[in-house]
Design a protein around this motif. Sequence first.
Motif, PDB file in Angstrom:
ATOM      1  N   VAL A   1     -18.022 -50.987  78.735  1.00 16.36           N
ATOM      2  CA  VAL A   1     -18.283 -49.845  79.619  1.00 16.36           C
ATOM      3  C   VAL A   1     -17.287 -49.829  80.786  1.00 16.36           C
ATOM      4  CG1 VAL A   1     -19.938 -48.887  81.287  1.00 16.36           C
ATOM      5  CG2 VAL A   1     -20.730 -49.663  79.031  1.00 16.36           C
ATOM      6  N   GLY A   2     -16.804 -48.626  81.115  1.00 14.47           N
ATOM      7  CA  GLY A   2     -15.903 -48.467  82.255  1.00 14.47           C
ATOM      8  C   GLY A   2     -16.045 -47.092  82.867  1.00 14.47           C
ATOM      9  N   ASN A   3     -14.998 -46.634  83.551  1.00 15.31           N
ATOM     10  CA  ASN A   3     -15.005 -45.276  84.112  1.00 15.31           C
ATOM     11  C   ASN A   3     -13.598 -44.672  84.087  1.00 15.31           C
ATOM     12  OD1 ASN A   3     -13.980 -46.940  86.130  1.00 15.31           O
ATOM     13  ND2 ASN A   3     -14.969 -45.810  87.802  1.00 15.31           N
ATOM     14  N   THR A   4     -12.943 -44.855  82.954  1.00 19.02           N
ATOM     15  CA  THR A   4     -11.591 -44.320  82.805  1.00 19.02           C
ATOM     16  C   THR A   4     -11.631 -42.820  82.544  1.00 19.02           C
ATOM     17  OG1 THR A   4     -11.633 -44.899  80.455  1.00 19.02           O
ATOM     18  CG2 THR A   4     -10.671 -46.514  81.956  1.00 19.02           C
ATOM     19  N   GLY A   5     -10.451 -42.171  82.600  1.00 15.16           N
ATOM     20  CA  GLY A   5     -10.374 -40.724  82.397  1.00 15.16           C
ATOM     21  C   GLY A   5     -10.908 -39.976  83.599  1.00 15.16           C
ATOM     22  N   ASN A   6     -11.603 -38.878  83.374  1.00 11.61           N
ATOM     23  CA  ASN A   6     -12.102 -38.084  84.496  1.00 11.61           C
ATOM     24  C   ASN A   6     -13.365 -38.655  85.125  1.00 11.61           C
ATOM     25  OD1 ASN A   6     -14.007 -37.446  82.576  1.00 11.61           O
ATOM     26  ND2 ASN A   6     -13.907 -35.233  82.909  1.00 11.61           N
ATOM     27  N   ALA A   7     -13.752 -39.879  84.700  1.00  8.88           N
ATOM     28  CA  ALA A   7     -14.912 -40.559  85.293  1.00  8.88           C
ATOM     29  C   ALA A   7     -14.510 -41.573  86.359  1.00  8.88           C
ATOM     30  CB  ALA A   7     -15.710 -41.251  84.186  1.00  8.88           C
ATOM     31  N   ARG A   8     -13.236 -41.564  86.773  1.00  6.90           N
ATOM     32  CA  ARG A   8     -12.762 -42.617  87.675  1.00  6.90           C
ATOM     33  C   ARG A   8     -13.456 -42.587  89.048  1.00  6.90           C
ATOM     34  NH1 ARG A   8      -8.868 -39.031  86.549  1.00  6.90           N
ATOM     35  NH2 ARG A   8      -8.102 -37.645  88.198  1.00  6.90           N
ATOM     36  N   ASN A   9     -14.082 -41.440  89.411  1.00  4.88           N
ATOM     37  CA  ASN A   9     -14.768 -41.360  90.698  1.00  4.88           C
ATOM     38  C   ASN A   9     -16.293 -41.443  90.543  1.00  4.88           C
ATOM     39  OD1 ASN A   9     -12.363 -41.029  92.234  1.00  4.88           O
ATOM     40  ND2 ASN A   9     -12.306 -38.853  91.621  1.00  4.88           N
ATOM     41  N   THR A  10     -16.746 -41.865  89.361  1.00  7.27           N
ATOM     42  CA  THR A  10     -18.190 -42.009  89.119  1.00  7.27           C
ATOM     43  C   THR A  10     -18.500 -43.458  88.773  1.00  7.27           C
ATOM     44  OG1 THR A  10     -18.043 -41.595  86.734  1.00  7.27           O
ATOM     45  CG2 THR A  10     -18.234 -39.663  88.176  1.00  7.27           C
ATOM     46  N   PRO A  11     -19.778 -43.860  88.864  1.00 12.05           N
ATOM     47  CA  PRO A  11     -20.132 -45.213  88.449  1.00 12.05           C
ATOM     48  C   PRO A  11     -19.808 -45.423  86.969  1.00 12.05           C
ATOM     49  CG  PRO A  11     -21.912 -44.211  89.697  1.00 12.05           C
ATOM     50  CD  PRO A  11     -20.936 -43.118  89.390  1.00 12.05           C
ATOM     51  N   PRO A  12     -19.578 -46.663  86.543  1.00  6.93           N
ATOM     52  CA  PRO A  12     -19.269 -46.938  85.133  1.00  6.93           C
ATOM     53  C   PRO A  12     -20.372 -46.412  84.206  1.00  6.93           C
ATOM     54  CG  PRO A  12     -18.812 -48.859  86.468  1.00  6.93           C
ATOM     55  CD  PRO A  12     -19.526 -47.895  87.359  1.00  6.93           C
ATOM     56  N   HIS A  13     -19.958 -45.822  83.110  1.00  5.53           N
ATOM     57  CA  HIS A  13     -20.919 -45.334  82.123  1.00  5.53           C
ATOM     58  C   HIS A  13     -20.189 -45.057  80.812  1.00  5.53           C
ATOM     59  CE1 HIS A  13     -19.309 -41.525  83.794  1.00  5.53           C
ATOM     60  NE2 HIS A  13     -19.513 -41.031  82.573  1.00  5.53           N
ATOM     61  N   LEU A  14     -20.960 -44.960  79.766  1.00  5.19           N
ATOM     62  CA  LEU A  14     -20.435 -44.559  78.455  1.00  5.19           C
ATOM     63  C   LEU A  14     -20.759 -43.098  78.224  1.00  5.19           C
ATOM     64  CD1 LEU A  14     -19.311 -45.123  75.533  1.00  5.19           C
ATOM     65  CD2 LEU A  14     -21.711 -45.545  74.889  1.00  5.19           C
ATOM     66  N   HIS A  15     -19.748 -42.307  77.911  1.00  8.36           N
ATOM     67  CA  HIS A  15     -19.979 -40.956  77.399  1.00  8.36           C
ATOM     68  C   HIS A  15     -20.070 -41.076  75.882  1.00  8.36           C
ATOM     69  CE1 HIS A  15     -19.442 -36.576  76.772  1.00  8.36           C
ATOM     70  NE2 HIS A  15     -18.824 -37.003  75.675  1.00  8.36           N
ATOM     71  N   PHE A  16     -21.218 -40.683  75.330  1.00 14.18           N
ATOM     72  CA  PHE A  16     -21.440 -40.779  73.889  1.00 14.18           C
ATOM     73  C   PHE A  16     -21.623 -39.387  73.326  1.00 14.18           C
ATOM     74  CE2 PHE A  16     -24.404 -41.233  70.231  1.00 14.18           C
ATOM     75  CZ  PHE A  16     -23.585 -41.982  69.397  1.00 14.18           C
ATOM     76  N   GLY A  17     -20.785 -39.035  72.346  1.00 13.52           N
ATOM     77  CA  GLY A  17     -20.859 -37.721  71.721  1.00 13.52           C
ATOM     78  C   GLY A  17     -21.013 -37.817  70.217  1.00 13.52           C
ATOM     79  N   VAL A  18     -21.654 -36.817  69.634  1.00 10.64           N
ATOM     80  CA  VAL A  18     -21.812 -36.727  68.182  1.00 10.64           C
ATOM     81  C   VAL A  18     -21.217 -35.391  67.740  1.00 10.64           C
ATOM     82  CG1 VAL A  18     -23.428 -36.656  66.249  1.00 10.64           C
ATOM     83  CG2 VAL A  18     -23.921 -38.121  68.224  1.00 10.64           C
ATOM     84  N   TYR A  19     -20.359 -35.449  66.728  1.00 15.24           N
ATOM     85  CA  TYR A  19     -19.694 -34.249  66.218  1.00 15.24           C
ATOM     86  C   TYR A  19     -19.913 -34.132  64.717  1.00 15.24           C
ATOM     87  CZ  TYR A  19     -17.407 -34.011  70.751  1.00 15.24           C
ATOM     88  OH  TYR A  19     -17.171 -33.924  72.096  1.00 15.24           O
ATOM     89  N   SER A  20     -20.126 -32.902  64.269  1.00 12.94           N
ATOM     90  CA  SER A  20     -20.334 -32.633  62.853  1.00 12.94           C
ATOM     91  C   SER A  20     -19.161 -31.847  62.314  1.00 12.94           C
ATOM     92  CB  SER A  20     -21.628 -31.841  62.652  1.00 12.94           C
ATOM     93  OG  SER A  20     -21.756 -31.407  61.317  1.00 12.94           O
ATOM     94  N   SER A  21     -18.712 -32.205  61.124  1.00 11.25           N
ATOM     95  CA  SER A  21     -17.604 -31.505  60.500  1.00 11.25           C
ATOM     96  C   SER A  21     -17.957 -30.028  60.308  1.00 11.25           C
ATOM     97  CB  SER A  21     -17.286 -32.147  59.140  1.00 11.25           C
ATOM     98  OG  SER A  21     -16.278 -31.438  58.481  1.00 11.25           O
ATOM     99  N   GLY A  22     -17.200 -29.167  60.949  1.00 10.77           N
ATOM    100  CA  GLY A  22     -17.407 -27.737  60.815  1.00 10.77           C
ATOM    101  C   GLY A  22     -18.396 -27.132  61.778  1.00 10.77           C
ATOM    102  N   HIS A  23     -19.104 -27.962  62.549  1.00 10.26           N
ATOM    103  CA  HIS A  23     -20.111 -27.444  63.472  1.00 10.26           C
ATOM    104  C   HIS A  23     -19.871 -27.867  64.914  1.00 10.26           C
ATOM    105  CE1 HIS A  23     -22.155 -27.136  59.561  1.00 10.26           C
ATOM    106  NE2 HIS A  23     -22.751 -26.080  60.088  1.00 10.26           N
TER     107      HIS A  23
END
Length: 438
Positions: free
Chosen positions: A269-291
Motif C-alpha cells: 500500500v502507498g499513495n503514488t499517482g494522484n493520491a500523493r496528498n492523501t493518506p496511503p490506500h489501495l484503489h481497487f477497481g474491477v473491469y469487465s470486457s466490453g462493459h
Amino acid sequence: MIAHKMKNLSYLLLSLSIIAGCSTITKVFKTGSPRDKYEEKMRQAGLLETAMGRAWMLEGEKALEDSVTAILPYKEEGYFFADKAQAAGFRFSLKRGENLKISVEKDTTEKFLIFAELFILDKETKRAERVEFAEKGLIEHAADEDGTYILRLQPELLKGGHYFLTIKAGPSLSFPVAGKDARAIGSVFGDRREGGIRRHEGVDIFAHRDTPVLSASNGLVIRVGEDRLGGKIVLISNLKNLSFYYAHLDSQLVNAGTYVKEGETIGLVGNTGNARNTPPHLHFGVYSSGHGAINPYPFIYNLQKEPESPELSTNTLGELARVKSQKALLRQSMEKGSRVIMPLERNSVLTVQAASRNSYRVELPDGRRGFISNPVLEKIERPILRKSFRKDEEIFEMPEVKAQRITSLAGNEELPLFGEYKDYYLVGYKNGYGWIAK
C-alpha cells in the motif's frame, strides 16, 4: 380397484425415487437437473396424467410465480406434507459480484428427496430461467449480473418431511488488503472526482503504508507499470473476462506475464499517482470486457451476518393451526415493513410450513402464502366451541364456492368448530375436517 391403483402408484413412485437418488448430475447445460429426470420418468410412467401428477407440476409453477420474499441471510426449518403436492419458492436480489450459497438439509430419519433449483428472472420477459441446481443439497452461484433470483424447493410426489434451509450471499473475491475488511473502505464507486468531471471507478481501502496488497483472485498479471492517476499499478485478469486494477502502490512485487494465486502478495500500500496528498490506500477497481468499470463493492464486501436460527416454536410445523391473537398480518417477507398480503382475524385457519428467525411461513386455505411475524399460533387440536347446523348444510373440502362437496348433513347436527376462514367455518366431521359456509 382403488387399492390396486394406489399400490401400483406407490410402486412407480418408489422406482422414481431410486432412479432420482442414484443419478449422477453435472451442470445444467450438460444434462437435465434431477427434477427434470424425475419429471421425465413420471411422464413415461403416465403419472403426469393423474390428478396428483398434474397437481405436482402446477405446484412447481406456482412456486416460481407466487414466491415469498426472503431477506438474506435467510434460514428456516420447514416441513413438506407427504399426502399432497407441494413446492416452495423464495425470491431475493443479488448484485453482480456476490457469491450465493444455499444449503438444503433433511432430517436424517426421513427418506425423501428435495429438488432444489435456482432461477433468475429475465429483466424483459420476467420469465424464470434456471441457472443452477443442487447437487447433494448444495447450490453455489457467483452472480454475473444484478438481478432477481428465485429458489424453488420441491419434494418428490407423495414424499415429505422436515428440512433445514439456509440462503446467504457473500463476496466472490478475497479482500485485497491484508488484515483489513470492508470497514476500511473510505471512498466508494461513483464518487465525483475533479469537480464532477469524472467518476470514481473503484473503491479506496485505507491502510498503513507498506501493508501487503493481496490478489483478490487467481489470475494472470497483464501489466505492471505506472500511470498519471494510479501511480504504481498492477493489472490482473482472470478467466471470467474480468480485470482487477490495483493502484497507488508504494511498490510492486510481481512481474507481467506471471500467474498469481488468490491471496498472494502483489504489492504494498502507498499513495503514488494522484493520491500523493492523501493518506496511503489501495484503489481497487474491477473491469469487465466490453462493459467497462463495475462496482467492486459486492465483490469484496465481507461483513455479512450469519443467518439466525428460528426463535419460534417448531411444534406446529406441518400442522393446521389457527391465529390465537386478536389479529395478525400476512406479509410478503419477514420484515415488518414489507407489503401486507392480508390481515387475519382471530381463529383464522392456516397451515404452518416453516419457522424462521421471528416469523412463521404459512399457507392459507386458498393457497396464498406469506409470513406472519411472531403471532400466537396454536395447533388445531381442541374445538373452539360446538355449533348447531341445519339439515342439508353442505360440507366442502375447501372454503370456496367451487370446492368439492364432501357430504350434506342428514339432519340438524351439532359439530365441533375448530376455526374459520373468510365466510366458512372449519368443522370436525367423521374423524376429519370440512368447511361449512357461514
